[in-house]
Design an enzyme around this catalytic site. Structure first.
Site, short mmCIF file in Angstrom:
data_model
loop_
_atom_site.label_atom_id
_atom_site.label_comp_id
_atom_site.label_asym_id
_atom_site.label_seq_id
_atom_site.Cartn_x
_atom_site.Cartn_y
_atom_site.Cartn_z
N HIS A 452 0.49 -1.56 -0.04
CA HIS A 452 0.00 -0.16 0.09
C HIS A 452 1.15 1.61 -0.08
O HIS A 452 0.86 1.71 -0.58
CB HIS A 452 -1.00 -0.23 1.98
CG HIS A 452 -2.03 1.47 1.47
ND1 HIS A 452 -2.71 1.35 1.19
CD2 HIS A 452 -1.86 2.65 2.42
CE1 HIS A 452 -3.78 2.68 1.27
NE2 HIS A 452 -2.36 3.05 1.84
N GLU A 453 1.79 0.83 1.13
CA GLU A 453 2.53 2.52 1.29
C GLU A 453 3.73 2.71 -0.43
O GLU A 453 4.06 3.88 -0.69
CB GLU A 453 3.25 2.89 2.45
CG GLU A 453 2.50 3.09 3.79
CD GLU A 453 1.40 3.75 4.25
OE1 GLU A 453 1.58 4.93 3.47
OE2 GLU A 453 0.42 3.83 4.33
N HIS A 456 2.17 4.50 -3.44
CA HIS A 456 1.69 6.20 -2.95
C HIS A 456 3.30 6.35 -3.32
O HIS A 456 2.99 7.47 -4.13
CB HIS A 456 1.60 6.23 -0.89
CG HIS A 456 0.16 6.72 -0.61
ND1 HIS A 456 -0.61 6.75 -1.45
CD2 HIS A 456 0.14 5.85 0.32
CE1 HIS A 456 -2.03 6.65 -0.69
NE2 HIS A 456 -1.78 5.93 0.07
N GLU A 481 -6.06 7.40 -2.12
CA GLU A 481 -5.88 6.54 -1.67
C GLU A 481 -6.33 5.41 -2.44
O GLU A 481 -6.41 4.30 -2.42
CB GLU A 481 -6.53 5.82 -0.42
CG GLU A 481 -5.99 6.82 0.66
CD GLU A 481 -4.66 6.56 1.62
OE1 GLU A 481 -4.25 5.44 1.12
OE2 GLU A 481 -4.12 7.80 2.30
N TYR A 591 -10.91 6.80 3.12
CA TYR A 591 -10.97 4.82 2.90
C TYR A 591 -10.97 4.46 2.56
O TYR A 591 -11.06 3.57 1.32
CB TYR A 591 -9.98 4.79 3.93
CG TYR A 591 -8.83 5.39 4.54
CD1 TYR A 591 -7.51 5.04 4.31
CD2 TYR A 591 -8.47 6.56 5.64
CE1 TYR A 591 -6.19 5.20 4.39
CE2 TYR A 591 -7.79 7.28 6.10
CZ TYR A 591 -6.21 6.83 5.67
OH TYR A 591 -5.27 7.45 6.27
#
Length: 655
Positions: A452-453, A456, A481, A591
């Site tokens: 996930h991160e 980004h 997100e 989210y």
């Protein structure tokens, strides 16, 4: 367009001192004043998009870079005094910056340009429209007294936000446990705990708390740890939030909005608080039956395990019982699963997957000394060998470091003359660190967090948007997100789990039957998880629509209503709710909202292959490279080649 690669000299900021902060802050203010004076000096009939709109937007480019660097040092520096100085510098800068930016002559300059009725298209049209909306929302149409009040409130909110973050980062507490009270936890967890005499110290850091709450058989110690964890941040943070909520509500009303939520959602995909509530209420209805079944399952299991027909299910039991039931129901031992996810292999396999999917290459920089020996820099190249950007990984916990996982912007991509400023970002996380005695083993959930991160980071560093305001993850808050959430699906794919896994002793990939059981268990407890997100989204929206005299009690009320659980009596959970203080105010719903688009976008990868390079190229072109240079809905439509829907999302949560 050519991009200049970062040199060692470009990282001199990692050694900035308090004196540097002061010098840079003064220079930022000086440059800002000069830039505004030049724009004001342009005659009305000589205004163009380039000399007014673009110049105004670009006036913050360098200042943005410098403030981002100071902001990162506030979160990662090993020097406590420097972290304090960085926070103080940002607080002072915010006050002075607000004062300069509240210059009605800038709004006048934009209005003068608007009168020329130039036909703008694409990114330029969006930039100008957003800028005009931004100035209107800054209150320039208000009477002087109300505008002065608005400015004062904004300065105070900035100050309070910094104070909240400082309190949260520096809050310290722990429990002490014996060897026996570690029963249920693997040796790798014990090895990473500090000792105080003959006992182990479990802090309130996530790598300590979450595994203990899920694995420790000792109920009383789980209860003790949770009671401390839900007080993280301290009572001062509760008072800070109450003041922030009041100031936000006042500002919204000054600007002509009924509520702060109405103000915030206007520029997001949701467009209104009413639409957000419709979304929340629909999800609450759809998940109610499954969550009620989960609650009865947990209650019954608590009674069975304790042998006490009167046993009461507590908040400290939830993670533990879900883990134990999951283990029995699907024959999945999460501690055994961890053995297949040694950190270094997961890191290598994750980076490798992203490179293959997007047709790019990462090269580790060996000439860089950053703020800590654990921080590593990587350059990003396209398939032709052209340099694109740089990112930094700082992945292990340490004293005083930011306690969550996040992607921090340092330099937004943007066009500057004939060159394109290469994006620079840092991923911060707190994964267990390998020691000589024990490897760093990741839970499947932590592998998902990594994907996930790092998603980004890709969104940020692969941008090709011309303007900083539209680059990277500078998108609508309730879409930002989605690109990362979509990439979480990779860790639920059988082929990817084979690639990501490598037993820390045998070196073998995870067995196919275990992979199948993990995937089969994906929906287990998902409705419960969504409901827990609805608690926070509802808390956020109630506060920013109806208001809440006692947000601490409101959280307990919502937990009881939506989850059927009573939190610890002395909880002040909201004191640690960093999202509501740092930009996600009236936005936590995002989210779940963005997951609708994430799951729909993944439906194409699911059909065409998670490592299909053609699909990856389309995704990079439509979603990652464009930032917000087009409307977010149009980006999704472009990638999917159709109008998006919520079918895949509802299926993904078992609704």
């Amino acid at each position: 367009m050519k991009r200049k690669k970062y040199t060692k000299a470009d990282f001199a900021w990692t050694k900035w001192t308090e004196k540097d902060f002061n010098r840079i802050a003064n220079d930022i203010i000086r440059r800002k004043k000069i830039a505004y004076a030049k724009i004001r000096a342009i005659p009305a009939d000589k205004r163009t998009f380039e000399n007014t709109v673009y110049t105004l937007e670009a006036s913050d480019d360098r200042a943005s870079d410098e403030m981002n660097r100071i902001g990162l040092l506030k979160e990662v520096s090993t020097n406590a005094k420097l972290r304090v100085a960085a926070a103080a510098t940002l607080e002072s800068l915010q006050k002075k910056y607000v004062e300069i930016e509240y210059d009605p002559r800038m709004y006048t300059a934009l209005k003068e340009y608007a009168k020329k009725k130039d036909k703008l298209h694409g990114p330029e049209k969006l930039l100008f429209e957003d800028m005009m909306k931004g100035y209107a929302r800054m209150g320039f149409d208000l009477p002087k007294a109300k505008l002065a009040r608005l400015k004062a409130n904004i300065k105070m909110i900035g100050k309070l936000s910094l104070r909240f973050g400082k309190n949260l980062n520096e809050y310290k507490d722990h429990i002490l446990i014996t060897e026996a009270e570690l029963d249920g936890l693997p040796q790798s967890y014990r090895a990473n705990l500090a000792k105080m005499g003959d006992k182990y110290k479990v802090t309130l850091a996530y790598p300590d708390v979450f595994p203990y709450m899920a694995g420790a058989h000792d109920e009383e110690k789980r209860r003790e740890l949770l009671e401390k964890f839900v007080r993280k941040g301290g009572m001062e943070n509760v008072a800070i939030l109450k003041k922030m909520f009041s100031l936000r509500a006042e500002n919204a009303q000054l600007l002509g909005y009924k509520t702060h939520a109405g103000y915030q959602t206007e520029l997001r995909m949701a467009k209104s608080a009413k639409n957000v509530w419709r979304f929340i209420n629909d999800l609450e209805r759809r998940t109610k039956r499954c969550a009620a079944q989960d609650l009865e399952m947990l209650k019954a299991d608590k009674k069975r395990r304790t042998g006490n027909s009167h046993a009461v299910l507590g908040a400290h039991d939830i993670a533990y019982l879900f883990k134990q039931i999951r283990k029995e129901k699907f024959d999945i031992d999460s501690d055994v699963v961890k053995e297949y996810f040694p950190f270094e292999h997961v890191k290598y396999a994750t980076l490798d997957a992203y490179q293959k999917l997007f047709g790019i290459a990462f090269k580790k920089r060996k000439d860089m000394k950053l703020w800590h020996k654990d921080a590593e820099a990587y350059d990003v190249y396209d398939k032709s060998g052209t340099y694109l950007s740089t990112f930094i990984l700082d992945l292990y916990p340490r004293e005083g470091k930011y306690g969550h996982a996040c992607a921090s912007e340092l330099t937004f991509g943007r066009q500057e003359g004939s060159e394109y400023m290469a994006p620079l970002a840092a991923m911060l996380a707190n994964f267990p660190k390998t020691s000589r005695a024990n490897p760093s083993l990741m839970s499947h959930g932590e592998v998902e967090i990594f994907f996930h991160e790092f998603g980004h980071i890709m969104h940020f560093t692969l941008t090709k948007a011309r303007y900083r305001a539209q680059a990277g993850f500078n998108t609508a808050m309730d879409f930002v997100e989605a690109p990362s959430q979509m990439l979480e699906n990779w860790v639920w794919d059988a082929g990817m789990l084979t690639r990501l896994s490598k037993h820390y002793k045998t070196g073998r990939s995870m067995p196919k039957d275990l992979i199948k059981r993990i995937i089969d268990a994906r929906l287990f407890g998902e409705a419960w998880s969504v409901r827990s997100q609805l608690v926070l989204a509802s808390l956020d929206m109630i506060i920013h629509t109806k208001g809440a005299k006692d947000p601490v009690a409101l959280y307990a009320e919502l937990d009881k209503k939506l989850m059927g659980i009573t939190p610890p009596q002395k909880q002040i959970w909201i004191a640690g709710f960093g999202h509501i203080a740092h930009g996600y105010d009236a936005g936590y719903y995002g989210y779940l909202w963005s997951r609708v688009y994430a799951e729909d976008m993944f439906s194409r990868f699911k059909k065409e292959g998670v490592l299909n390079t053609r699909t990856g190229s389309d995704y990079k072109r439509w979603i990652l490279e464009k930032g917000s240079s087009m409307e977010e809905m149009d980006l999704v439509k472009g990638f999917l080649k159709r109008k998006p829907n919520n079918k895949a999302f509802l299926k993904s949560i078992g609704a």
